[in-house]
Each structure stands twice: as C-alpha cells, then as structure tokens.
Write a protein that holds these residues in place. Structure first.
Motif, PDB file in Angstrom:
ATOM      1  N   UNK A 131      36.618  49.821  32.064  1.00  0.00           N
ATOM      2  CA  UNK A 131      36.061  48.619  32.678  1.00  0.00           C
ATOM      3  C   UNK A 131      34.914  48.973  33.634  1.00  0.00           C
ATOM      4  N   UNK A 132      35.004  50.108  34.308  1.00  0.00           N
ATOM      5  CA  UNK A 132      33.925  50.496  35.226  1.00  0.00           C
ATOM      6  C   UNK A 132      32.632  50.780  34.466  1.00  0.00           C
ATOM      7  N   UNK A 133      32.753  51.435  33.321  1.00  0.00           N
ATOM      8  CA  UNK A 133      31.570  51.692  32.504  1.00  0.00           C
ATOM      9  C   UNK A 133      31.017  50.389  31.935  1.00  0.00           C
ATOM     10  N   UNK A 134      31.902  49.458  31.612  1.00  0.00           N
ATOM     11  CA  UNK A 134      31.478  48.136  31.147  1.00  0.00           C
ATOM     12  C   UNK A 134      30.696  47.411  32.236  1.00  0.00           C
ATOM     13  N   UNK A 135      31.152  47.511  33.472  1.00  0.00           N
ATOM     14  CA  UNK A 135      30.466  46.876  34.597  1.00  0.00           C
ATOM     15  C   UNK A 135      29.095  47.509  34.811  1.00  0.00           C
ATOM     16  N   UNK A 136      29.011  48.831  34.714  1.00  0.00           N
ATOM     17  CA  UNK A 136      27.721  49.514  34.864  1.00  0.00           C
ATOM     18  C   UNK A 136      26.754  49.068  33.767  1.00  0.00           C
ATOM     19  N   UNK A 137      27.252  48.974  32.530  1.00  0.00           N
ATOM     20  CA  UNK A 137      26.415  48.490  31.426  1.00  0.00           C
ATOM     21  C   UNK A 137      25.945  47.064  31.722  1.00  0.00           C
ATOM     22  N   UNK A 138      26.833  46.230  32.244  1.00  0.00           N
ATOM     23  CA  UNK A 138      26.469  44.857  32.578  1.00  0.00           C
ATOM     24  C   UNK A 138      25.415  44.771  33.661  1.00  0.00           C
ATOM     25  N   UNK A 139      25.526  45.612  34.669  1.00  0.00           N
ATOM     26  CA  UNK A 139      24.539  45.611  35.750  1.00  0.00           C
ATOM     27  C   UNK A 139      23.178  46.054  35.225  1.00  0.00           C
ATOM     28  N   UNK A 162      29.771  40.017  35.393  1.00  0.00           N
ATOM     29  CA  UNK A 162      30.087  38.952  34.431  1.00  0.00           C
ATOM     30  C   UNK A 162      29.435  39.248  33.081  1.00  0.00           C
ATOM     31  N   UNK A 163      28.185  39.685  33.099  1.00  0.00           N
ATOM     32  CA  UNK A 163      27.448  39.994  31.873  1.00  0.00           C
ATOM     33  C   UNK A 163      28.136  41.119  31.103  1.00  0.00           C
ATOM     34  N   UNK A 164      28.594  42.140  31.806  1.00  0.00           N
ATOM     35  CA  UNK A 164      29.279  43.255  31.148  1.00  0.00           C
ATOM     36  C   UNK A 164      30.541  42.808  30.438  1.00  0.00           C
ATOM     37  N   UNK A 165      31.321  41.975  31.102  1.00  0.00           N
ATOM     38  CA  UNK A 165      32.552  41.472  30.485  1.00  0.00           C
ATOM     39  C   UNK A 165      32.221  40.586  29.287  1.00  0.00           C
ATOM     40  N   UNK A 166      31.218  39.712  29.421  1.00  0.00           N
ATOM     41  CA  UNK A 166      30.823  38.863  28.295  1.00  0.00           C
ATOM     42  C   UNK A 166      30.261  39.690  27.146  1.00  0.00           C
ATOM     43  N   UNK A 167      29.493  40.710  27.468  1.00  0.00           N
ATOM     44  CA  UNK A 167      28.971  41.592  26.427  1.00  0.00           C
ATOM     45  C   UNK A 167      30.075  42.312  25.685  1.00  0.00           C
ATOM     46  N   UNK A 168      31.113  42.685  26.411  1.00  0.00           N
ATOM     47  CA  UNK A 168      32.261  43.343  25.781  1.00  0.00           C
ATOM     48  C   UNK A 168      33.021  42.381  24.878  1.00  0.00           C
ATOM     49  N   UNK A 169      33.096  41.115  25.285  1.00  0.00           N
ATOM     50  CA  UNK A 169      33.781  40.122  24.463  1.00  0.00           C
ATOM     51  C   UNK A 169      33.014  39.811  23.182  1.00  0.00           C
ATOM     52  N   UNK A 170      31.692  39.948  23.217  1.00  0.00           N
ATOM     53  CA  UNK A 170      30.872  39.660  22.045  1.00  0.00           C
ATOM     54  C   UNK A 170      31.046  40.731  20.965  1.00  0.00           C
ATOM     55  N   UNK A 171      31.259  41.978  21.385  1.00  0.00           N
ATOM     56  CA  UNK A 171      31.401  43.086  20.435  1.00  0.00           C
ATOM     57  C   UNK A 171      32.779  42.995  19.784  1.00  0.00           C
TER      58      UNK A 171
END
Length: 95
Positions: free
Chosen positions: A32-40, A15-24
């Motif tokens: 999306x997998x790299x976004x999830x890893x960044x979020x974790x 969830x954090x990764x997706x929200x972080x992507x929406x903020x940028x």
C-alpha cells in the motif's frame, strides 16, 4: 507550484493511487505504501500534463485532470506489479 498545491497533490495522490490500483485487474503484488507513492507521483505528473494541455483550470471539478492522474497511477501500479512479479517467478524457477 505552491506549497498548498503540493500538499493537496499528496492528499489527492493517496486517493489516486488507490483508484489506480482498483482500475488494474487482478491482484497486485505491491504494498500500500508503494501504491501511495505511485499515486502521489501520478497526481503531480498528471497535474503538470493537464496544465500543459490547458485543461487544469476549469469551473467545478477537473474531471479530465482526474482521469489523467488515475490513468497514470494505473499504468504505474501495473508496471510495478509486472516488474515485481517477473522477479518472483524467476526466483521460484531457480529453486
């Protein structure tokens, strides 16, 4: 950190990764997998930072911890996007 904390950090990290992507702002050139890893990673690091500042254990929702985690995820997404964008621009210029 207990196993339940790690599992919840992974779920919250998605969830954090997706929200972080929406903020940028703008379109990001990372998957999306790299976004999830960044979020974790942001969720785990953000939880440690919040614990260090003693804002992790509050009554109710830990808004400050969430903001720290989302901010870290946004920085991570932006950094990866910038690093990937720089490589693709250089390779296009060489052609």
């Amino acid at each position: 950190m207990e196993i339940s904390g790690i599992i919840s950090a992974i779920v919250i990290g998605i969830i954090i990764g997706v929200l972080g992507r929406l903020v940028v702002p703008g379109r990001q050139r990372i998957g999306i997998l790299l976004t999830i890893v960044v979020g974790i990673v942001a969720a785990l690091v953000g939880a440690a930072v919040a614990d260090a500042f003693d804002v992790a254990d509050t009554n109710g929702v830990d808004w400050i911890e969430w903001l720290i985690q989302i901010g870290l995820a946004a920085v991570g997404v932006a950094a990866l996007d910038r690093s990937r964008g720089g490589r693709s621009r250089r390779t296009r210029a060489r052609r």
